[in-house]
Enzyme design. Sequence first.
Site, PDB file in Angstrom:
ATOM      1  N   LYS A   1      97.125  -9.658   4.859  1.00 41.38           N
ATOM      2  CA  LYS A   1      98.288 -10.042   5.746  1.00 41.38           C
ATOM      3  C   LYS A   1      98.063 -11.250   6.582  1.00 41.38           C
ATOM      4  CE  LYS A   1     100.163  -9.359   9.471  1.00 41.38           C
ATOM      5  NZ  LYS A   1     100.650 -10.912  10.003  1.00 41.38           N
TER       6      LYS A   1
ATOM      7  N   GLY B   1      91.201 -11.234  15.756  1.00 39.49           N
ATOM      8  CA  GLY B   1      92.305 -11.678  16.720  1.00 39.49           C
ATOM      9  C   GLY B   1      92.000 -11.369  17.816  1.00 39.49           C
ATOM     10  N   SER B   2      93.023 -10.911  18.778  1.00 35.76           N
ATOM     11  CA  SER B   2      92.750 -10.735  20.086  1.00 35.76           C
ATOM     12  C   SER B   2      92.324  -9.304  20.399  1.00 35.76           C
ATOM     13  CB  SER B   2      94.086 -10.704  20.834  1.00 35.76           C
ATOM     14  OG  SER B   2      94.986  -9.781  20.481  1.00 35.76           O
TER      15      SER B   2
ATOM     16  N   GLY C   1      93.287  -5.911  18.142  1.00 37.94           N
ATOM     17  CA  GLY C   1      92.011  -5.331  17.632  1.00 37.94           C
ATOM     18  C   GLY C   1      91.960  -3.710  18.101  1.00 37.94           C
TER      19      GLY C   1
ATOM     20  N   GLU D   1      86.607  -8.753  14.654  1.00 41.29           N
ATOM     21  CA  GLU D   1      85.996  -9.669  15.254  1.00 41.29           C
ATOM     22  C   GLU D   1      87.332 -10.335  16.213  1.00 41.29           C
ATOM     23  OE1 GLU D   1      85.649 -13.474  16.056  1.00 41.29           O
ATOM     24  OE2 GLU D   1      86.027 -13.923  13.813  1.00 41.29           O
TER      25      GLU D   1
ATOM     26  N   CYS E   1      87.309 -18.506  17.968  1.00 47.33           N
ATOM     27  CA  CYS E   1      86.739 -17.538  18.798  1.00 47.33           C
ATOM     28  C   CYS E   1      85.516 -17.731  19.149  1.00 47.33           C
ATOM     29  CB  CYS E   1      86.436 -16.395  17.552  1.00 47.33           C
ATOM     30  SG  CYS E   1      86.133 -16.777  15.928  1.00 47.33           S
TER      31      CYS E   1
ATOM     32  N   GLU F   1      89.384 -15.171  27.867  1.00 43.60           N
ATOM     33  CA  GLU F   1      89.430 -16.300  26.467  1.00 43.60           C
ATOM     34  C   GLU F   1      90.816 -17.087  26.785  1.00 43.60           C
ATOM     35  OE1 GLU F   1      89.926 -14.736  22.325  1.00 43.60           O
ATOM     36  OE2 GLU F   1      88.482 -16.226  21.926  1.00 43.60           O
TER      37      GLU F   1
HETATM   38  P1  NAD Z   1      96.667 -11.301  17.680  1.00 42.65           P
HETATM   39  O1  NAD Z   1      95.404 -10.925  17.599  1.00 42.65           O
HETATM   40  O2  NAD Z   1      98.061 -10.475  18.043  1.00 42.65           O
HETATM   41  O3  NAD Z   1      97.168 -11.505  15.955  1.00 42.65           O
HETATM   42  C1  NAD Z   1      96.133 -11.590  14.929  1.00 42.65           C
HETATM   43  C2  NAD Z   1      96.747 -10.900  13.837  1.00 42.65           C
HETATM   44  O4  NAD Z   1      96.979  -9.636  14.198  1.00 42.65           O
HETATM   45  C3  NAD Z   1      98.084 -11.576  13.062  1.00 42.65           C
HETATM   46  O5  NAD Z   1      97.814 -11.405  11.936  1.00 42.65           O
HETATM   47  C4  NAD Z   1      99.032 -10.624  13.769  1.00 42.65           C
HETATM   48  O6  NAD Z   1     100.029 -10.772  12.807  1.00 42.65           O
HETATM   49  C5  NAD Z   1      98.335  -9.192  13.702  1.00 42.65           C
HETATM   50  N1  NAD Z   1      98.860  -8.450  14.485  1.00 42.65           N
HETATM   51  C6  NAD Z   1      99.723  -8.528  15.686  1.00 42.65           C
HETATM   52  N2  NAD Z   1     100.062  -7.362  16.264  1.00 42.65           N
HETATM   53  C7  NAD Z   1      99.437  -6.402  15.495  1.00 42.65           C
HETATM   54  C8  NAD Z   1      99.386  -4.958  15.304  1.00 42.65           C
HETATM   55  N3  NAD Z   1     100.173  -4.255  16.389  1.00 42.65           N
HETATM   56  N4  NAD Z   1      98.925  -4.166  14.347  1.00 42.65           N
HETATM   57  C9  NAD Z   1      98.322  -5.053  13.365  1.00 42.65           C
HETATM   58  N5  NAD Z   1      98.221  -6.161  13.236  1.00 42.65           N
HETATM   59  C10 NAD Z   1      98.856  -7.093  14.417  1.00 42.65           C
HETATM   60  O7  NAD Z   1      96.602 -12.725  18.199  1.00 42.65           O
HETATM   61  P2  NAD Z   1      97.785 -13.735  18.883  1.00 42.65           P
HETATM   62  O8  NAD Z   1      98.878 -12.716  19.854  1.00 42.65           O
HETATM   63  O9  NAD Z   1      98.554 -14.388  17.819  1.00 42.65           O
HETATM   64  O10 NAD Z   1      96.901 -14.491  20.045  1.00 42.65           O
HETATM   65  C11 NAD Z   1      96.616 -13.949  21.155  1.00 42.65           C
HETATM   66  C12 NAD Z   1      95.353 -14.429  21.637  1.00 42.65           C
HETATM   67  O11 NAD Z   1      94.352 -13.595  20.614  1.00 42.65           O
HETATM   68  C13 NAD Z   1      94.808 -15.704  21.378  1.00 42.65           C
HETATM   69  O12 NAD Z   1      95.193 -16.472  22.651  1.00 42.65           O
HETATM   70  C14 NAD Z   1      93.204 -15.667  21.514  1.00 42.65           C
HETATM   71  O13 NAD Z   1      92.831 -15.465  22.704  1.00 42.65           O
HETATM   72  C15 NAD Z   1      93.170 -14.494  20.484  1.00 42.65           C
HETATM   73  N6  NAD Z   1      92.822 -14.726  19.130  1.00 42.65           N
HETATM   74  C16 NAD Z   1      91.594 -14.842  18.956  1.00 42.65           C
HETATM   75  C17 NAD Z   1      91.204 -14.993  17.459  1.00 42.65           C
HETATM   76  C18 NAD Z   1      89.789 -14.991  16.857  1.00 42.65           C
HETATM   77  O14 NAD Z   1      89.591 -15.937  15.972  1.00 42.65           O
HETATM   78  N7  NAD Z   1      88.960 -14.031  17.361  1.00 42.65           N
HETATM   79  C19 NAD Z   1      92.241 -15.318  16.645  1.00 42.65           C
HETATM   80  C20 NAD Z   1      93.643 -15.400  17.061  1.00 42.65           C
HETATM   81  C21 NAD Z   1      93.889 -15.042  18.367  1.00 42.65           C
END
Ligand code: NAD
Length: 480
Positions: free
Chosen positions: A174, A227-228, A232, A249, A283, A383
């Site tokens: 996804k 992601g965040s 996570g 990660e 990240c 972050e």
């Molecule tokens: P997020 O972690 O919410 O999103 C990452 C992924 O997770 C996306 O595909 C999203 O659709 C999915 N997701 C969101 N909610 C989910 C849930 N409840 N269950 C399963 N999957 C879900 O990130 P964001 O809100 O877009 O960004 C917020 C902060 O996260 C950023 O400001 C940054 O600090 C961090 N971030 C880190 C990375 C990294 O590479 N480690 C990448 C993106 C964001």
Amino acid sequence: MKKQQMYVNGKWLDSLTGERFETKNPATGEILAEVPRGKKEDVDAAVQAARTRFESEEWQLFPPIERGRILHKVACALRADIEEIALLETLDTGKPLTQARKDVEASALYFEYYAGMADKIFGETIPVQPGILDYTLREPIGVTAHIIPWNYPLQIISRSTAAAIATGNTVVAKPAEDTPLTAIKLAEIFDQTDLPKGVFNLVTGYGFEAGSAISEHPDVDHITFTGSVQTGSAVMMGAAKNVKPVTLELGGKSPNIVFDDCDQEEAVDWVVRSIIQNAGQTCSAGSRLLVQQTIKQEFLEKVVEKMKTIQIGKGLDDLDLGPILNEKQFTRIFEFMGVAKKEGATFLTGGERQKTVGLEDGYFFQPTVIDGLSPDSYVAQEEIFGPVVTAFSFETEQQAIDLANGTDYGLVTGVWTKDGARAHRVASKIRAGQVFINNYGAGGGVQMPFGGYKKSGFGREKGLEALRNYTILKNVALKY
Ligand code: NAD
């Protein structure tokens, strides 16, 4: 405006409800495409397809070397269309074209690297006792799920799905809702290979719908998430309900530690690059600068001077710095700046929106250097995910180590010194998954295991280490 579809069981589909959402260009606000809003039922269908294919005789008997050949073809197809795919990534994420091209090349490298591993997944024989032949088998784990962030959409979907398919698993991926276009392109590439239908499935949708349905799905055998920390942790809780393993990660607050004997020109260059890359939305961004007190002033002056030369524009202009991904992330950066001011920060440069003629709707943020914060302050600990570096000083090696280790994260650390013994001593005490000495990133490093200590997550992506995520070990003992 193009209407896109999802890819499930080798078919191009709308979502079962027919609902869609838009993906936009962050430099202009222009709508690029409409994408299916996949929900739980769409995830169910994709997982079902992946399960059926995983258990099928065709896939179980599919020769590993053939899996590798297909992954090689994907690498070639990515390279053959590098300009078109980089353009798509630039439009969807905002990043400069040169950076997007590097992303496509890195994606091709992941497919190439894991293609070569497909027929080299070995078990062991274990000397138990005479008359017993004991051996291990490293089997595919089954249906693997991949929840992808928006900062490196193509690279990150490539790094985990290549490893998962090389090891004989099936995939449900996804992409992030903000950046689904290159993942759809990757599905098109898979569609043109001989990969059996149902091995690679792509569901587009929001995190709180499709993402959480994947995390909680009882028939998914492993989840890879980038992601965040907050999301996570939610993914981990979803997986825990079904006792499923996860690889997380989750970003960082990575420091560059600069000692006074370093090559300053080289260090300045990398300190700036490591926070400017992808507008700091990385990240592993070098978001903290720890400089030895003796050179702090001159070093910061050089960093600021370099930051002021950074050229800002939309991705297609291919300058140094593109826009922030979306309004939510843009607003988040301003909130951090507000807190920094309250916490007594000195802005050595930046800290404001960059006004760009003709791109008034773009989310452009100035390259920013902040000094004068306490290392324990909120802005120094969390972050930001923007082109913002916070500077601190240290006197002794131990102080540098304590500062470097003094956040909840532990992803990457850069060490700048000409003293080899000190470099290794510091590296041994750093609580981070990767330490770079006199470089930062080493060219991307598809081959180098990558992952976190502490809240930066666990499990390792990249390199041979990633193959462990996608295999499960069986011990067989035979008495003869
Ligand atoms: P997020 O972690 O919410 O999103 C990452 C992924 O997770 C996306 O595909 C999203 O659709 C999915 N997701 C969101 N909610 C989910 C849930 N409840 N269950 C399963 N999957 C879900 O990130 P964001 O809100 O877009 O960004 C917020 C902060 O996260 C950023 O400001 C940054 O600090 C961090 N971030 C880190 C990375 C990294 O590479 N480690 C990448 C993106 C964001």
